[in-house]
Motif scaffolding. Structure first.
Motif, PDB file in Angstrom:
ATOM      1  N   ASP A 127     172.792 -46.209  18.086  1.00 16.03           N
ATOM      2  CA  ASP A 127     172.856 -45.491  16.970  1.00 16.03           C
ATOM      3  C   ASP A 127     174.239 -45.980  16.121  1.00 16.03           C
ATOM      4  N   PRO A 130     174.785 -44.051   9.952  1.00 19.49           N
ATOM      5  CA  PRO A 130     175.160 -44.495   8.604  1.00 19.49           C
ATOM      6  C   PRO A 130     175.099 -43.339   7.507  1.00 19.49           C
ATOM      7  N   LEU A 150     168.667 -50.663  19.374  1.00 23.08           N
ATOM      8  CA  LEU A 150     168.559 -49.503  18.477  1.00 23.08           C
ATOM      9  C   LEU A 150     167.251 -48.814  17.932  1.00 23.08           C
ATOM     10  N   PHE A 154     167.337 -45.250  10.492  1.00 23.22           N
ATOM     11  CA  PHE A 154     168.528 -45.835   9.848  1.00 23.22           C
ATOM     12  C   PHE A 154     168.355 -44.910   8.406  1.00 23.22           C
ATOM     13  N   VAL A 176     163.269 -49.596  15.768  1.00 27.21           N
ATOM     14  CA  VAL A 176     163.730 -48.651  14.726  1.00 27.21           C
ATOM     15  C   VAL A 176     162.395 -48.298  14.055  1.00 27.21           C
ATOM     16  N   VAL A 179     163.686 -46.991   8.033  1.00 23.32           N
ATOM     17  CA  VAL A 179     164.885 -47.071   7.266  1.00 23.32           C
ATOM     18  C   VAL A 179     164.689 -46.561   5.895  1.00 23.32           C
TER      19      VAL A 179
END
Length: 223
Positions: A127, A130, A150, A154, A176, A179
């Motif tokens: 991780d 962000p 990952l 995100f 992931v 996003v």
């Protein structure tokens, strides 16, 4: 006298170095710890060394080129003062799992090829958090290339992100799930997400950036 600067190449390729006390450090030079494959702890006085943890003092605001490159024993990085991370800062840190940076960090640099990005080849990175970096405006090319571990979303929705450099998730981020890009997002470069995140959902808070001849394929992959 307290040491405030670790000069360029100071410990380069010192495979015996295991820990460093850094409470007075303000500057870490080019390739200072590059190739220190046994380095597993950077700590501040008053705190016991923690295996796998790089705990930088708030006075360290910049990491120069390749300063921790190929430090294979580093697992976690806490750097509350960083505003500038240069090329290859953590490239090849294959055990690195988590990073926590200053909310004032604005750009993750890569001034060369995608394989010179700060986190290229961090195959254990889980991780990036962000959401803790609201002033982040730009991810340079290849930033998370090869970072195949990952798995978390995100979420850049709380950031000032305007663009993500080409191939930022090349050969990585395959797991992931999502996003999220903020309304400030403006530029969609070549191969940002193309074919690299097969199960991911890409969410734009604002309009999808206009396509051009260089990013037609990327646009198809995210709409």
């Amino acid at each position: 006298k307290r040491v405030t600067t670790i000069g360029s190449y100071a410990f380069n390729s010192n495979s015996a170095l295991q820990s460093v006390s850094a409470d007075s450090i303000q500057t870490i030079g080019y390739s200072a710890f590059s190739g220190c494959t046994s380095l597993e702890s950077v700590y501040q006085s008053g705190n016991a060394p923690v295996e796998g943890l790089v705990d930088l003092p708030a006075g360290v605001t910049k990491l120069e080129w390749a300063c921790f490159m190929n430090c294979k024993a580093i697992e976690h990085v806490v750097a509350p003062g960083l505003v500038d991370i240069q090329n290859r800062a953590f490239t090849g840190c294959s055990a690195l799992e988590t990073v926590r940076f200053s909310p004032n960090l604005a750009v993750l640099h890569n001034n060369g090829n995608w394989n010179q990005a700060a986190f290229y080849g961090c195959t254990s990175l889980v991780d990036f958090y962000p959401s803790t970096i609201p002033n982040l405006t730009e991810l340079r090319a290849g930033m998370f290339s090869g970072d195949s571990s990952l798995t978390n979303a995100f979420d850049f929705s709380g950031c000032a992100l305007t663009d993500v450099g080409g191939s930022s998730f090349l050969n990585g981020a395959k797991n992931v799930p999502c996003v999220r890009l903020p309304a400030s997002f403006q530029k969609l470069y070549e191969k940002e997400f193309y074919g690299r995140m097969p199960g991911a959902e890409i969410h734009f808070a604002g309009d999808i950036p206009p396509k051009d001849s260089k990013n037609d394929q990327d646009r198809k992959s995210v709409v």
